[in-house]
Design a protein around this motif. Structure first.
Motif, PDB file in Angstrom:
ATOM      1  N   PHE A  34       0.861  -1.182   0.000  1.00 23.23           N
ATOM      2  CA  PHE A  34       0.000   0.000   0.000  1.00 23.23           C
ATOM      3  C   PHE A  34       0.897   1.231   0.000  1.00 23.23           C
ATOM      4  N   VAL A  35       0.449   2.274  -0.676  1.00 21.86           N
ATOM      5  CA  VAL A  35       1.264   3.478  -0.844  1.00 21.86           C
ATOM      6  C   VAL A  35       0.547   4.742  -0.394  1.00 21.86           C
ATOM      7  N   ARG A  36      -0.730   4.598  -0.013  1.00 20.83           N
ATOM      8  CA  ARG A  36      -1.497   5.735   0.489  1.00 20.83           C
ATOM      9  C   ARG A  36      -2.572   5.204   1.426  1.00 20.83           C
ATOM     10  N   ALA A  37      -3.116   6.089   2.231  1.00 17.92           N
ATOM     11  CA  ALA A  37      -4.156   5.684   3.177  1.00 17.92           C
ATOM     12  C   ALA A  37      -4.962   6.910   3.575  1.00 17.92           C
ATOM     13  N   GLY A  38      -6.022   6.688   4.325  1.00 20.26           N
ATOM     14  CA  GLY A  38      -6.889   7.787   4.731  1.00 20.26           C
ATOM     15  C   GLY A  38      -7.925   8.097   3.672  1.00 20.26           C
ATOM     16  N   GLY A  39      -8.504   9.267   3.759  1.00 16.00           N
ATOM     17  CA  GLY A  39      -9.526   9.661   2.802  1.00 16.00           C
ATOM     18  C   GLY A  39     -10.927   9.286   3.259  1.00 16.00           C
ATOM     19  N   ALA A  40     -11.836   9.219   2.297  1.00 11.64           N
ATOM     20  CA  ALA A  40     -13.256   9.045   2.605  1.00 11.64           C
ATOM     21  C   ALA A  40     -13.541   7.762   3.366  1.00 11.64           C
ATOM     22  N   LEU A  41     -12.800   6.691   3.059  1.00 14.08           N
ATOM     23  CA  LEU A  41     -13.069   5.409   3.690  1.00 14.08           C
ATOM     24  C   LEU A  41     -12.920   5.476   5.205  1.00 14.08           C
ATOM     25  N   THR A  42     -11.990   6.295   5.661  1.00 12.42           N
ATOM     26  CA  THR A  42     -11.723   6.398   7.097  1.00 12.42           C
ATOM     27  C   THR A  42     -12.052   7.773   7.658  1.00 12.42           C
ATOM     28  N   ALA A  43     -12.633   8.651   6.828  1.00  8.21           N
ATOM     29  CA  ALA A  43     -12.975  10.020   7.251  1.00  8.21           C
ATOM     30  C   ALA A  43     -11.785  10.704   7.906  1.00  8.21           C
ATOM     31  N   SER A  44     -10.621  10.580   7.239  1.00  8.19           N
ATOM     32  CA  SER A  44      -9.385  11.180   7.753  1.00  8.19           C
ATOM     33  C   SER A  44      -8.620  11.786   6.584  1.00  8.19           C
ATOM     34  N   PRO A  45      -7.637  12.648   6.858  1.00  7.04           N
ATOM     35  CA  PRO A  45      -6.861  13.246   5.760  1.00  7.04           C
ATOM     36  C   PRO A  45      -6.168  12.184   4.904  1.00  7.04           C
ATOM     37  N   ARG A  46      -6.110  12.454   3.611  1.00  5.99           N
ATOM     38  CA  ARG A  46      -5.433  11.557   2.684  1.00  5.99           C
ATOM     39  C   ARG A  46      -3.930  11.674   2.883  1.00  5.99           C
ATOM     40  N   LEU A  47      -3.246  10.541   2.993  1.00 10.56           N
ATOM     41  CA  LEU A  47      -1.805  10.519   3.197  1.00 10.56           C
ATOM     42  C   LEU A  47      -1.136   9.712   2.096  1.00 10.56           C
ATOM     43  N   GLU A  48       0.019  10.192   1.630  1.00 13.75           N
ATOM     44  CA  GLU A  48       0.824   9.484   0.646  1.00 13.75           C
ATOM     45  C   GLU A  48       2.128   9.046   1.295  1.00 13.75           C
ATOM     46  N   ALA A  49       2.536   7.791   1.045  1.00 13.43           N
ATOM     47  CA  ALA A  49       3.781   7.286   1.606  1.00 13.43           C
ATOM     48  C   ALA A  49       4.977   7.680   0.748  1.00 13.43           C
ATOM     49  N   GLY A  50       4.787   7.749  -0.569  1.00 16.40           N
ATOM     50  CA  GLY A  50       5.909   7.991  -1.457  1.00 16.40           C
ATOM     51  C   GLY A  50       6.789   6.776  -1.622  1.00 16.40           C
ATOM     52  N   HIS A  51       6.357   5.646  -1.096  1.00 14.35           N
ATOM     53  CA  HIS A  51       7.140   4.424  -1.174  1.00 14.35           C
ATOM     54  C   HIS A  51       6.212   3.243  -0.922  1.00 14.35           C
ATOM     55  N   LEU A  52       6.738   2.034  -1.110  1.00 10.39           N
ATOM     56  CA  LEU A  52       5.965   0.817  -0.939  1.00 10.39           C
ATOM     57  C   LEU A  52       6.013   0.364   0.515  1.00 10.39           C
ATOM     58  N   LEU A  53       4.850   0.114   1.098  1.00  8.31           N
ATOM     59  CA  LEU A  53       4.773  -0.333   2.484  1.00  8.31           C
ATOM     60  C   LEU A  53       4.083  -1.698   2.545  1.00  8.31           C
ATOM     61  N   PRO A  54       4.494  -2.550   3.492  1.00  6.64           N
ATOM     62  CA  PRO A  54       3.957  -3.913   3.542  1.00  6.64           C
ATOM     63  C   PRO A  54       2.518  -3.958   4.041  1.00  6.64           C
ATOM     64  N   VAL A  55       1.737  -4.839   3.440  1.00  6.43           N
ATOM     65  CA  VAL A  55       0.378  -5.065   3.922  1.00  6.43           C
ATOM     66  C   VAL A  55       0.427  -6.122   5.020  1.00  6.43           C
ATOM     67  N   PRO A  56      -0.509  -6.088   5.959  1.00  5.35           N
ATOM     68  CA  PRO A  56      -0.548  -7.155   6.966  1.00  5.35           C
ATOM     69  C   PRO A  56      -0.946  -8.477   6.319  1.00  5.35           C
ATOM     70  N   ARG A  57      -0.300  -9.550   6.713  1.00  3.47           N
ATOM     71  CA  ARG A  57      -0.661 -10.862   6.164  1.00  3.47           C
ATOM     72  C   ARG A  57      -1.823 -11.428   6.982  1.00  3.47           C
ATOM     73  N   SER A  58      -2.939 -10.792   6.777  1.00  2.00           N
ATOM     74  CA  SER A  58      -4.157 -11.157   7.495  1.00  2.00           C
ATOM     75  C   SER A  58      -5.229 -11.545   6.487  1.00  2.00           C
ATOM     76  N   ARG A  59      -6.287 -12.212   6.984  1.00  2.00           N
ATOM     77  CA  ARG A  59      -7.385 -12.598   6.108  1.00  2.00           C
ATOM     78  C   ARG A  59      -8.094 -11.375   5.546  1.00  2.00           C
ATOM     79  N   ASP A  60      -8.294 -10.359   6.369  1.00  2.00           N
ATOM     80  CA  ASP A  60      -8.936  -9.135   5.886  1.00  2.00           C
ATOM     81  C   ASP A  60      -8.139  -8.521   4.738  1.00  2.00           C
TER      82      ASP A  60
END
Length: 441
Positions: free
Chosen positions: A94-120
């Motif tokens: 994932f490279v960004r997070a936030g926004g409408a889905l979480t009703a929070s400011p949109r954030l950009e990582a500028g790089h590749l970040l690991p996803v949790p190895r979870s079922r969700d």
């Protein structure tokens, strides 16, 4: 369709050298760095010679909680068609997070970040992958990434996570053996165990790259020679199944062309040794050539992918937003994460921002001189990236100007002129950028 063979990452800095290198069967280009209507002449010449060109995306963020952006998918599809590519590749990240889905400011990582190895996270990733597959004109392959930190409470190993992803979507895999080594050093994960769990028939090709270790942390720099442990993992992989293609990645600190050619020879040798060992043990199988159905063309029957419930995407989004906010906005590190490693990751993200901004806006280090890096890192600690790197460069310059910086009326005027020149619809002062950059030589 023929196998890929041996390749190298095409970069403008080594374009001429790549054209002259013997034995180059294919190249990979960062998708976001080329424009379909204005392909670099070097890539056009390589294509005319029959060299395959594969676009490698870095900004889709298929592991993010949101569905893939239609504009980014369209852009990746256009590049695949313009380059006549047999497949396109991206990352499990994932490279960004936030926004409408979480009703929070949109954030950009500028790089590749690991996803949790979870079922969700796997449910969300699988649906995002199928959306991307439907939008792309050629098969998609996804790369395992290097990580500096782990998610607490993970439910699957990397091998299990990748295997189920392939089973459910039919997507192909781009296996980066350097990233397997990185995760071995940083997260204690066994590369042999990961290889043993991989669906070998899904491998599209392999990445090989260098890095360096500092204070017990391995940094996947793509700026150093390929170390022996990475070559050994490549040999182990080739003993299990000969990969359709192997590619050397190098992004900066480029050595002389002869040194790159020696590294390619070493990579070929590692594959040959693995192939021989596998044949002796009766274990080597031929992975399929690139091509086939849009869902991967690997003979894997993908299960129908049901859309995860909205609350699953929301849970993933909230978790990723908390992590990214701690890395780029200075909020508290979420419970269960290693604070030291998260600090290392935060500094790495800021350093990458500084380096990439210096590349996309090379005038800024010239105008600011030796104080550029310190000034940018100070800015990055206060201001998360809100868009791409070019917007980040403009934001940085505007931030300095609001503070009455840099010191010295001449430098400040030059920075203001640069900001006005770049932020407007058309250049205001003809030759401004060229005059600034001329001071470098």
């Amino acid at each position: 369709m023929r196998r890929l063979g041996t390749g190298i990452g095409w970069r403008p800095e080594i374009a001429d050298a790549v054209e002259r290198m013997p034995g180059i069967d294919w190249v990979e280009v960062v998708a976001e760095n080329v424009c379909p209507g204005h392909l670099p002449p070097s890539l056009l010449r390589l294509r005319e010679r029959g060299v395959t060109v594969v676009p490698h995306g870095v900004s889709l963020g298929l592991g993010g909680a949101d569905r893939p952006d239609e504009g980014r998918l369209t852009a990746l599809a256009e590049r695949a068609e313009a380059l006549g590519s047999p497949l396109v590749t991206e990352h499990i990240a994932f490279v960004r997070a936030g926004g409408a889905l979480t009703a929070s400011p949109r954030l950009e990582a500028g790089h590749l970040l690991p996803v949790p190895r979870s079922r969700d996270a796997l449910d969300v990733l699988c649906e995002n992958v199928r959306i991307a597959q439907d939008a792309l004109p050629v098969p998609l392959a996804l790369e395992n990434i290097a990580a500096l930190f782990s998610w607490p409470g993970e439910e699957l190993t990397e091998g299990e996570f990748l295997s189920e992803l392939v089973e459910r979507t039919g997507v192909r895999l781009l296996i980066d053996v350097a990233n397997l080594h990185t995760n071995h050093v940083n997260r204690g994960e066994d590369p042999a165990g990961a290889l043993a769990a991989l669906p070998l028939e899904a491998i599209a090709y392999v990445h090989v790259a260098g890095g360096f270790e500092r204070d017990g942390v391995w940094h996947d720099s793509h700026a150093h020679p390929v170390p022996r442990p990475v070559l050994d993992i490549l040999t182990s992989l080739a003993a299990r199944a000969e990969p359709p293609g192997v590619l050397l990645e190098r992004d900066e600190n480029f050595p002389a062309p002869a040194e790159l050619e020696r590294e390619l020879d070493t990579i070929r040798e590692a594959v040959t040794v693995g192939r021989a060992a596998g044949s002796t043990a009766g274990g080597t199988t031929g992975a399929p050539a690139v091509g086939g159905a849009r869902t991967g063309g690997v003979g894997v029957l993908a299960r129908p992918v049901a859309a995860p419930p909205a609350d699953v995407r929301e849970r993933v989004g909230v978790a990723q937003t908390a992590v990214l906010s701690s890395l780029v906005a200075g909020t508290p590190v979420p419970e269960g994460f290693d604070r030291v490693r998260m600090g290392v990751q935060a500094r790495a993200l800021a350093a990458k921002r500084a380096g990439v901004v210096a590349k996309v806006a090379p005038e800024l280090p010239v105008i600011l001189g030796a104080g550029y890096r310190e000034a940018f890192l100070e800015y990055a600690r206060q201001r998360p990236m809100r868009g791409g790197y070019r917007l980040d460069a403009l934001d940085f310059a505007g931030h300095l100007l609001k503070l009455g910086r840099p010191d010295g009326a001449g430098a400040r005027r030059e920075l203001r002129d640069w900001w006005l020149d770049r932020s407007g619809p058309a250049p205001r002062k003809r030759g401004l950028v060229e005059r600034v950059l001329r001071r470098r030589v």
